[in-house]
Design an enzyme around this catalytic site. Structure first.
Site, short mmCIF file in Angstrom:
data_model
loop_
_atom_site.label_atom_id
_atom_site.label_comp_id
_atom_site.label_asym_id
_atom_site.label_seq_id
_atom_site.Cartn_x
_atom_site.Cartn_y
_atom_site.Cartn_z
N GLY A 46 61.90 39.68 36.30
CA GLY A 46 62.32 40.00 37.66
C GLY A 46 63.33 41.13 37.61
O GLY A 46 64.03 41.30 36.62
N GLN A 51 69.95 46.58 40.38
CA GLN A 51 70.05 46.71 38.92
C GLN A 51 69.66 48.09 38.43
O GLN A 51 69.85 48.42 37.26
CB GLN A 51 69.18 45.66 38.23
CG GLN A 51 69.67 44.23 38.44
CD GLN A 51 68.78 43.25 37.73
OE1 GLN A 51 67.80 42.81 38.29
NE2 GLN A 51 69.10 42.93 36.49
N CYS A 102 69.40 38.08 31.93
CA CYS A 102 69.36 39.10 32.98
C CYS A 102 69.33 40.46 32.31
O CYS A 102 70.05 40.68 31.33
CB CYS A 102 70.60 38.97 33.85
SG CYS A 102 70.70 40.15 35.19
N LEU A 103 68.50 41.37 32.82
CA LEU A 103 68.42 42.71 32.22
C LEU A 103 69.77 43.43 32.28
O LEU A 103 70.04 44.31 31.47
CB LEU A 103 67.34 43.54 32.93
CG LEU A 103 65.90 43.05 32.73
CD1 LEU A 103 64.94 43.87 33.59
CD2 LEU A 103 65.48 43.11 31.27
N HIS A 144 67.49 33.80 41.37
CA HIS A 144 68.33 34.69 40.55
C HIS A 144 68.29 36.11 41.15
O HIS A 144 69.33 36.76 41.30
CB HIS A 144 67.80 34.67 39.11
CG HIS A 144 68.42 35.64 38.16
ND1 HIS A 144 69.05 35.24 37.00
CD2 HIS A 144 68.50 37.00 38.18
CE1 HIS A 144 69.51 36.31 36.37
NE2 HIS A 144 69.18 37.39 37.06
N GLU A 145 67.10 36.56 41.53
CA GLU A 145 66.95 37.93 42.05
C GLU A 145 67.56 38.07 43.45
O GLU A 145 68.20 39.09 43.74
CB GLU A 145 65.48 38.35 42.06
CG GLU A 145 64.79 38.35 40.71
CD GLU A 145 65.52 39.08 39.60
OE1 GLU A 145 66.25 40.05 39.90
OE2 GLU A 145 65.39 38.68 38.43
N HIS A 148 71.16 38.62 43.27
CA HIS A 148 71.53 40.02 42.98
C HIS A 148 71.72 40.81 44.27
O HIS A 148 72.62 41.65 44.37
CB HIS A 148 70.43 40.71 42.16
CG HIS A 148 70.54 40.53 40.68
ND1 HIS A 148 71.65 40.92 39.97
CD2 HIS A 148 69.67 40.04 39.77
CE1 HIS A 148 71.45 40.66 38.68
NE2 HIS A 148 70.26 40.11 38.53
NI NI Z 1 69.33 39.45 36.78
#
Ligand code: NI
Length: 178
Positions: A46, A51, A102-103, A144-145, A148
């Site tokens: 995701g 991000q 997480c990226l 989670h997304e 963000h």
């Molecule tokens: Ni993330």
């Protein structure tokens, strides 16, 4: 398509609340294509626009292609989801725990408890209203997304002690790289 640079923590841009998308233009669609390319290239399941430094309420997800970390995500198929202006409309009482990453937090993981199932309404790639009933990994991923988009990251859900350890490691890593 272009692989975009990922904003990594600590970075104040990750704390900014994203704005709704007013109109889905070809530029927005191209941006979503780039987001998907970026997510696949970095092995994520995701990615939120914030991000890659864009504060718009846009997510891409694919839990079927996904990362080696999540066995559920290794069906080896491409089933991308594009979610514009997503909103959680209901969530289950029942909870689930995943070891989340997480990226924007490279190499860092922590167990996070979230509702096991959620229903999300959103606009798709073409601006058509859709509803997603998510369970298990997909439910965790979409929550989670969406976090963000509200300037919330997964470490905000864990103890201060664990968060401090992760943030210290990331700060150190950034110092080394700069
Ligand atoms: Ni993330």
């Amino acid at each position: 398509m272009t692989v975009l640079p990922i904003v990594t923590a600590p970075d104040p841009r990750l704390k900014i609340k994203s704005e709704p998308v007013e109109k889905i233009t070809p530029e927005i669609q191209r941006f979503m294509d780039d987001m998907l390319e970026t997510m696949y290239a970095t092995g994520g399941i995701g990615l939120a626009a914030v991000q890659v430094g864009v504060h718009k309420r846009i997510l891409v997800m694919d839990v079927d292609h996904g990362s080696s970390r999540y066995p559920d995500s290794q069906k080896g198929e491409h089933n991308p989801l594009f979610l514009i202006n997503p909103e959680i409309v209901s969530e289950s009482e029942e909870k689930n725990t995943y070891d989340e990453g997480c990226l924007s937090f490279p190499g860092q993981y922590a167990e996070v408890v979230r509702p096991k199932r959620v229903k999300v309404k959103y606009l798709d790639y073409n601006g058509k209203p859709q509803e997603l009933e998510a369970d298990e990994l997909l439910a965790t991923c979409v929550q989670h997304e969406i976090d963000h988009l509200n300037g919330v990251v997964f470490v905000d859900h864990i103890s201060t002690l664990k968060r401090d350890i992760i943030m210290r490691k990331l700060k150190k890593k950034k110092k080394h790289e700069s």
